[in-house]
Design a protein around this motif. Structure first.
Motif, PDB file in Angstrom:
ATOM      1  N   SER A 245       0.868  -1.190   0.000  1.00 58.46           N
ATOM      2  CA  SER A 245       0.000   0.000   0.000  1.00 58.46           C
ATOM      3  C   SER A 245       0.897   1.230   0.000  1.00 58.46           C
ATOM      4  CB  SER A 245      -0.881   0.013   1.263  1.00 58.46           C
ATOM      5  OG  SER A 245      -0.066   0.182   2.408  1.00 58.46           O
ATOM      6  N   GLY A 246       0.282   2.398  -0.139  1.00 61.10           N
ATOM      7  CA  GLY A 246       1.049   3.634  -0.042  1.00 61.10           C
ATOM      8  C   GLY A 246       1.612   3.800   1.368  1.00 61.10           C
ATOM      9  N   MET A 247       0.830   3.441   2.378  1.00 64.97           N
ATOM     10  CA  MET A 247       1.317   3.566   3.752  1.00 64.97           C
ATOM     11  C   MET A 247       2.496   2.619   4.001  1.00 64.97           C
ATOM     12  SD  MET A 247      -0.199   6.119   4.810  1.00 64.97           S
ATOM     13  CE  MET A 247       0.870   6.145   6.239  1.00 64.97           C
TER      14      MET A 247
ATOM     15  N   PHE B 189      -0.798  13.612   4.067  1.00 66.05           N
ATOM     16  CA  PHE B 189      -1.918  12.699   4.294  1.00 66.05           C
ATOM     17  C   PHE B 189      -2.031  12.362   5.794  1.00 66.05           C
ATOM     18  CE2 PHE B 189      -3.395   8.124   3.906  1.00 66.05           C
ATOM     19  CZ  PHE B 189      -4.703   8.452   3.585  1.00 66.05           C
TER      20      PHE B 189
ATOM     21  N   GLU C 133       4.628  16.297   0.589  1.00 63.08           N
ATOM     22  CA  GLU C 133       3.663  15.878  -0.425  1.00 63.08           C
ATOM     23  C   GLU C 133       3.338  17.151  -1.200  1.00 63.08           C
ATOM     24  OE1 GLU C 133       0.641  13.599   1.767  1.00 63.08           O
ATOM     25  OE2 GLU C 133      -0.780  14.670   0.527  1.00 63.08           O
TER      26      GLU C 133
ATOM     27  N   ASP D 131       6.288  12.490  -1.520  1.00 65.04           N
ATOM     28  CA  ASP D 131       5.111  11.687  -1.832  1.00 65.04           C
ATOM     29  C   ASP D 131       4.539  12.284  -3.129  1.00 65.04           C
ATOM     30  OD1 ASP D 131       2.485  10.739  -2.012  1.00 65.04           O
ATOM     31  OD2 ASP D 131       2.295  10.506   0.154  1.00 65.04           O
TER      32      ASP D 131
ATOM     33  N   VAL E 295       2.069  11.325  -5.076  1.00 65.21           N
ATOM     34  CA  VAL E 295       0.754  10.771  -5.405  1.00 65.21           C
ATOM     35  C   VAL E 295      -0.073  11.702  -6.286  1.00 65.21           C
ATOM     36  CG1 VAL E 295      -1.483  10.201  -4.378  1.00 65.21           C
ATOM     37  CG2 VAL E 295       0.595   9.204  -3.463  1.00 65.21           C
ATOM     38  N   PHE E 296      -0.089  12.995  -5.953  1.00 65.00           N
ATOM     39  CA  PHE E 296      -0.981  13.911  -6.653  1.00 65.00           C
ATOM     40  C   PHE E 296      -0.549  14.196  -8.089  1.00 65.00           C
ATOM     41  CE2 PHE E 296      -4.192  15.989  -3.786  1.00 65.00           C
ATOM     42  CZ  PHE E 296      -4.177  14.947  -2.885  1.00 65.00           C
TER      43      PHE E 296
ATOM     44  N   SER F 171       1.417   6.163  -3.334  1.00 67.74           N
ATOM     45  CA  SER F 171       0.265   5.317  -3.147  1.00 67.74           C
ATOM     46  C   SER F 171      -0.193   5.019  -4.571  1.00 67.74           C
ATOM     47  CB  SER F 171      -0.840   6.057  -2.378  1.00 67.74           C
ATOM     48  OG  SER F 171      -2.043   5.328  -2.500  1.00 67.74           O
TER      49      SER F 171
ATOM     50  N   THR G 121      -2.384   3.156  -5.349  1.00 66.57           N
ATOM     51  CA  THR G 121      -3.841   3.046  -5.229  1.00 66.57           C
ATOM     52  C   THR G 121      -4.546   4.169  -5.984  1.00 66.57           C
ATOM     53  OG1 THR G 121      -3.304   2.394  -2.954  1.00 66.57           O
ATOM     54  CG2 THR G 121      -5.630   2.823  -3.448  1.00 66.57           C
ATOM     55  N   LYS G 122      -3.853   5.295  -6.137  1.00 68.10           N
ATOM     56  CA  LYS G 122      -4.485   6.486  -6.701  1.00 68.10           C
ATOM     57  C   LYS G 122      -4.273   6.527  -8.217  1.00 68.10           C
ATOM     58  CE  LYS G 122      -5.811   7.647  -2.573  1.00 68.10           C
ATOM     59  NZ  LYS G 122      -5.220   6.598  -1.782  1.00 68.10           N
TER      60      LYS G 122
ATOM     61  N   ALA H  42      -2.036  -0.363  -3.482  1.00 67.23           N
ATOM     62  CA  ALA H  42      -0.649  -0.654  -3.848  1.00 67.23           C
ATOM     63  C   ALA H  42       0.224   0.551  -3.539  1.00 67.23           C
ATOM     64  CB  ALA H  42      -0.552  -0.978  -5.349  1.00 67.23           C
TER      65      ALA H  42
END
Ligand SMILES: Cc1ncc(COP(=O)(O)O)c(C=O)c1O
Length: 391
Positions: A84-86, A110, A153, A182, A184-185, A204, A206-207, A217
């Motif tokens: 996961s991202g975490m 986050f 982030e 991070d 992610v965005f 993450s 997942t995004k 993931a």
């Protein structure tokens, strides 16, 4: 695959390994272990003298393809996939921090990341100081002799504040600390933190990397010395590795990453401009707007402004909830990074556990709504928001 290929090409092609059957599409290896030709080969694999497959907690061909493709996209020497991202953030901390170390972290990361630093890592003697994502002088002041990691982030959630990665990487280097971003965005389709001086990129997946909201993931990208060698060893031993099925889903997601990120960013910009001109909207937060405080930085640092925007409606919580409750098309969910547009009221959900004073100080007002723009027609999204705004 040659580094000369463009990002779009890398997203479609990088990292693929074909089997003897010459399958065109990437194969999914749903197997927990691998057989050896003989005892000698088994011994060599266990001794690390032969890098063939052993066990999926160690390596798996589908997971390796995802790792190689994301490494290529981030311009990284190596990449490890996590459950996961975490798990990616946890693995970063477990490998690069020890008891007595200090972390400087953006106060706009986050929520679970803050909980990880405060409630988990603090119990192991790791201290964290939180600073503004945009005021770089606060980062320089917060650094101590034992600072080992700077974590941020960018853009931030939900206010889309943009941190200056290049300036923060200089502060990290001077302090002898690592800078982890991070991503992610933006994803590597819009922003490549390693090129701007970051040491580690966490995801993450997942995004947006998946892009269709199917699996959980994560991943970390960086040099072989910081990621490939130590993090692979950590994941093998500790176990938060990515399942082959999830790796396969995200691997296929990467093929459309650039296309999605550019299209979703263009749609977000159009929606942001429309919201900014709407009489019931007090303020729009989106790095693609000239009114955004870090608009120039975002233009330098990012290829496009991303799909997340937030806006403040006049009339506080009641008006914000009315907009959300009047939608019929967009999904009311805290998730983001999907081709389906999502909408949420941060003050009563994702940021609901923070005290009202801290929330107000952070700019998370009662009228604030976050939208993660997907791939629906922008005209339909406007109609969906208009219903509540003009009720
Ligand atoms: C910026 C950011 N980082 C990390 C995470 C954690 O990722 P995951 O849910 O895959 O563990 C999230 C999840 O929302 C996120 O938005």
């Amino acid at each position: 695959m040659s580094k000369d290929y463009e990002l779009a090409t890398q997203g479609v092609r990088a990292g693929q390994a074909r089997t003897e059957f010459q399958e065109h599409s990437e194969a999914l290896f749903l197997t927990s272990s691998f057989v050896f030709e003989n005892a000698r080969q088994a011994a060599a694999r266990f001794a690390g003298e032969d890098d063939g497959m052993v066990y999926t907690r160690y390596t798996n061909p589908t997971v390796s393809m995802f790792q190689r493709r994301l490494a290529a996209l981030e311009g990284a020497e190596s990449c490890v996939a996590t459950a996961s991202g975490m798990a990616a953030i946890l693995a970063t901390a477990m490998v690069h921090l020890k008891s007595g170390d200090h972390v400087v972290c953006s106060n706009a990361v986050f929520g679970a990341t803050i909980q990880l630093f405060n409630n988990v890592l603090a119990r192991f003697g790791i201290e964290t100081t939180y600073v503004s994502p945009t005021r770089t002088e606060e980062w320089a002041r917060a650094v101590k002799k034992n600072t080992k990691l700077l974590f941020l982030e960018t853009p931030s959630n939900p206010l889309t504040e943009v941190s200056d990665i290049a300036v923060l990487s200089t502060i990290a280097r001077k302090a002898g600390a690592l800078l982890a971003v991070d991503n992610v965005f933006c994803t590597p389709a819009l922003q490549r933190p390693l090129e701007l001086g970051a040491d580690l990129v966490v995801h993450s997946a997942t995004k947006y990397l998946d892009g269709q909201g199917r699996v959980i993931a994560g991943a970390v990208a960086g040099s072989k010395a910081l990621v490939g060698d130590p993090m692979t060893a950590f994941l093998r031993t500790a176990g938060p590795t990515l399942s082959p099925f999830n790796a396969w889903v995200v691997l296929k997601g990467l093929e459309t990453l650039q296309l999605r990120m550019l299209a979703q960013s263009a749609a977000a910009l159009e929606l942001a401009r429309w919201l900014e001109s709407h009489p019931k909207v007090a303020r729009v937060h989106y790095p693609g707007l000239a009114s955004h405080p870090q608009h120039e930085l975002a233009k330098r640092q990012q290829r496009a402004a991303g799909s997340v925007l937030s806006f403040e409606v006049k009339g506080a919580r009641e008006a914000a909830w009315r907009v959300i409750d009047s939608t019929r098309l967009v999904s009311v969910t805290a998730n983001l990074g999907d081709v389906k547009t999502t909408i949420i009221h941060p003050a009563s959900t994702t940021h609901g556990r923070i005290s009202p004073e801290a929330r107000a100080a952070a700019g998370i007002t009662e009228g604030l709504i976050r939208v993660a723009v997907g791939l629906e027609a922008v005209a339909d999204l406007k109609d969906d928001l208009k219903r509540g705004l003009e009720a």
